[in-house]
Design a protein around this motif. Sequence first.
Motif, mmCIF file in Angstrom:
data_model
loop_
_atom_site.group_PDB
_atom_site.id
_atom_site.type_symbol
_atom_site.label_atom_id
_atom_site.label_comp_id
_atom_site.label_asym_id
_atom_site.label_seq_id
_atom_site.Cartn_x
_atom_site.Cartn_y
_atom_site.Cartn_z
ATOM 1 N N GLY A 196 0.830 -1.222 0.056
ATOM 2 C CA GLY A 196 -0.105 0.013 -0.121
ATOM 3 C C GLY A 196 0.941 1.235 0.098
ATOM 4 N N TYR A 197 1.998 1.187 0.697
ATOM 5 C CA TYR A 197 2.633 2.316 0.853
ATOM 6 C C TYR A 197 3.664 2.665 -0.337
ATOM 7 C CZ TYR A 197 2.585 3.962 5.708
ATOM 8 O OH TYR A 197 1.987 4.508 6.989
ATOM 9 N N ALA A 198 3.901 1.511 -0.998
ATOM 10 C CA ALA A 198 4.782 1.520 -2.159
ATOM 11 C C ALA A 198 3.565 2.209 -3.270
ATOM 12 C CB ALA A 198 5.061 0.228 -2.633
ATOM 13 N N LEU A 199 2.473 1.579 -3.378
ATOM 14 C CA LEU A 199 1.676 2.224 -4.559
ATOM 15 C C LEU A 199 1.246 3.528 -4.151
ATOM 16 C CD1 LEU A 199 -0.376 1.741 -6.858
ATOM 17 C CD2 LEU A 199 -2.021 0.846 -5.258
ATOM 18 N N GLY A 200 0.946 3.961 -3.084
ATOM 19 C CA GLY A 200 0.620 5.339 -2.579
ATOM 20 C C GLY A 200 2.093 6.454 -2.823
ATOM 21 N N SER A 201 3.107 5.689 -2.858
ATOM 22 C CA SER A 201 4.619 6.748 -3.038
ATOM 23 C C SER A 201 4.443 6.611 -4.603
ATOM 24 C CB SER A 201 5.892 5.910 -2.333
ATOM 25 O OG SER A 201 5.541 5.664 -0.798
ATOM 26 N N TYR A 202 4.419 5.571 -5.358
ATOM 27 C CA TYR A 202 4.369 5.469 -6.838
ATOM 28 C C TYR A 202 3.510 6.840 -7.352
ATOM 29 C CZ TYR A 202 5.096 3.461 -11.356
ATOM 30 O OH TYR A 202 5.107 3.145 -12.970
ATOM 31 N N ALA A 203 2.398 6.768 -6.765
ATOM 32 C CA ALA A 203 1.369 7.593 -7.445
ATOM 33 C C ALA A 203 1.915 9.365 -6.926
ATOM 34 C CB ALA A 203 -0.031 7.566 -6.567
ATOM 35 N N LEU A 204 2.350 9.226 -6.061
ATOM 36 C CA LEU A 204 2.855 10.793 -5.597
ATOM 37 C C LEU A 204 4.156 11.399 -6.336
ATOM 38 C CD1 LEU A 204 3.184 12.973 -3.169
ATOM 39 C CD2 LEU A 204 4.834 11.738 -2.326
ATOM 40 N N ILE A 205 4.942 10.270 -6.795
ATOM 41 C CA ILE A 205 6.052 10.414 -7.586
ATOM 42 C C ILE A 205 5.754 10.671 -8.941
ATOM 43 C CG2 ILE A 205 8.230 9.458 -8.448
ATOM 44 C CD1 ILE A 205 8.488 7.904 -5.581
ATOM 45 N N ALA A 206 4.761 10.010 -9.266
ATOM 46 C CA ALA A 206 4.147 10.230 -10.906
ATOM 47 C C ALA A 206 3.496 11.524 -11.135
ATOM 48 C CB ALA A 206 3.421 8.994 -11.168
ATOM 49 N N ASN A 207 2.656 11.682 -10.150
ATOM 50 C CA ASN A 207 1.857 12.944 -10.375
ATOM 51 C C ASN A 207 2.501 14.260 -9.741
ATOM 52 O OD1 ASN A 207 -0.441 14.536 -10.801
ATOM 53 N ND2 ASN A 207 -1.658 13.276 -9.571
ATOM 54 N N ARG A 208 2.738 15.218 -10.389
ATOM 55 C CA ARG A 208 3.241 16.518 -9.870
ATOM 56 C C ARG A 208 2.149 17.138 -9.312
ATOM 57 N NH1 ARG A 208 3.373 21.796 -12.873
ATOM 58 N NH2 ARG A 208 4.598 23.297 -11.721
ATOM 59 N N PHE A 209 0.736 17.032 -9.350
ATOM 60 C CA PHE A 209 -0.441 17.391 -8.801
ATOM 61 C C PHE A 209 -1.052 16.906 -7.725
ATOM 62 C CE2 PHE A 209 0.137 18.328 -13.362
ATOM 63 C CZ PHE A 209 0.520 19.652 -13.596
ATOM 64 N N PHE A 210 -0.126 16.109 -7.211
ATOM 65 C CA PHE A 210 -0.756 15.158 -5.964
ATOM 66 C C PHE A 210 -0.999 16.005 -4.803
ATOM 67 C CE2 PHE A 210 -1.084 11.948 -2.796
ATOM 68 C CZ PHE A 210 -1.282 10.878 -3.450
ATOM 69 N N SER A 211 -1.962 16.830 -4.717
ATOM 70 C CA SER A 211 -1.713 17.978 -3.637
ATOM 71 C C SER A 211 -2.417 17.206 -2.559
ATOM 72 C CB SER A 211 -2.877 19.222 -4.220
ATOM 73 O OG SER A 211 -2.863 20.056 -2.885
ATOM 74 N N GLY A 212 -2.468 17.834 -1.315
ATOM 75 C CA GLY A 212 -2.932 17.237 -0.044
ATOM 76 C C GLY A 212 -4.496 17.595 0.403
ATOM 77 N N THR A 213 -4.859 18.550 -0.911
ATOM 78 C CA THR A 213 -6.615 18.604 -0.600
ATOM 79 C C THR A 213 -6.988 18.914 -2.160
ATOM 80 O OG1 THR A 213 -6.085 21.226 -0.770
ATOM 81 C CG2 THR A 213 -6.553 20.136 1.639
ATOM 82 N N VAL A 214 -8.105 18.693 -2.454
ATOM 83 C CA VAL A 214 -8.703 18.573 -3.764
ATOM 84 C C VAL A 214 -8.980 20.065 -4.163
ATOM 85 C CG1 VAL A 214 -10.627 17.917 -5.109
ATOM 86 C CG2 VAL A 214 -9.884 16.283 -3.219
ATOM 87 N N ARG A 215 -8.196 20.278 -5.416
ATOM 88 C CA ARG A 215 -8.366 21.521 -6.033
ATOM 89 C C ARG A 215 -7.818 21.612 -7.497
ATOM 90 N NH1 ARG A 215 -4.344 25.643 -5.937
ATOM 91 N NH2 ARG A 215 -2.314 24.904 -5.628
#
Length: 232
Positions: free
Chosen positions: A126-145
């Motif tokens: 789960g941590y690996a998948l979440g980290s992969y998403a964070l690294i791949a997505n420049r717009f991985f913000s902490g809130t939805v906007r």
Amino acid sequence: MNRPQRTFTPRVIVLMLFFIVVIPFLPLLVSWRWDWWEAWAYAAISILGFAISRALAARRHPDLLAERARFMQQEDTKPWDKRLAPLLGLGGALVLLVAGLDRLWGWSPAFSGPLKLLALALILAGYALGSYALIANRFFSGTVRIQTERGHHVVSSGPYRWLRHPGYAGALVAYLATPFFLDSAWAFLPTLFVMAVLVVRTALEDRTLQAELAGYREYAGQVRYRLLPGVW
């Protein structure tokens, strides 16, 4: 000349230290069972996972950490996410708090060794998948906007080729496995709450992106599933 606004203010640094360092140690701090190796392993995975993923993300997207550090400070955060985002943080802390209390008072019998090893593998995945998403997505913000000032556009590379919200999917897997790994049946109660909030947030975010982000509706037509492959 106006001075540039500082992103990592003392307040931000204190909050980060609290949520990144103190919260993962809640089971140990509450139970005071310093020989509880599963709790030590959980804290190590949480802290190291955060540090490594952010370091890799910062190398690829130098402005992403500044965006995430402004958590709950952006005026264009969706009103509903101003309630849901804190609920996720609170729910995650409650999972660990209940697990610590469970260990202290001995409410739950221990799960089997093989089941806990499987849970550990799922937490890591789960941590690996979440980290992969964070690294791949420049717009991985902490809130939805919609991050107009950062040139927000659809990201379809990395894990976004398979799921529209892989970061949430990774969190879902890790949350579900945590009560098993920490030997706490009672921790499933706050875990179910967190999972419900996560599903609601995913649905609302996906609806927002389809309505407001150019190209996302077409992307959603190509990547069918939001959170769970073959289910939803």
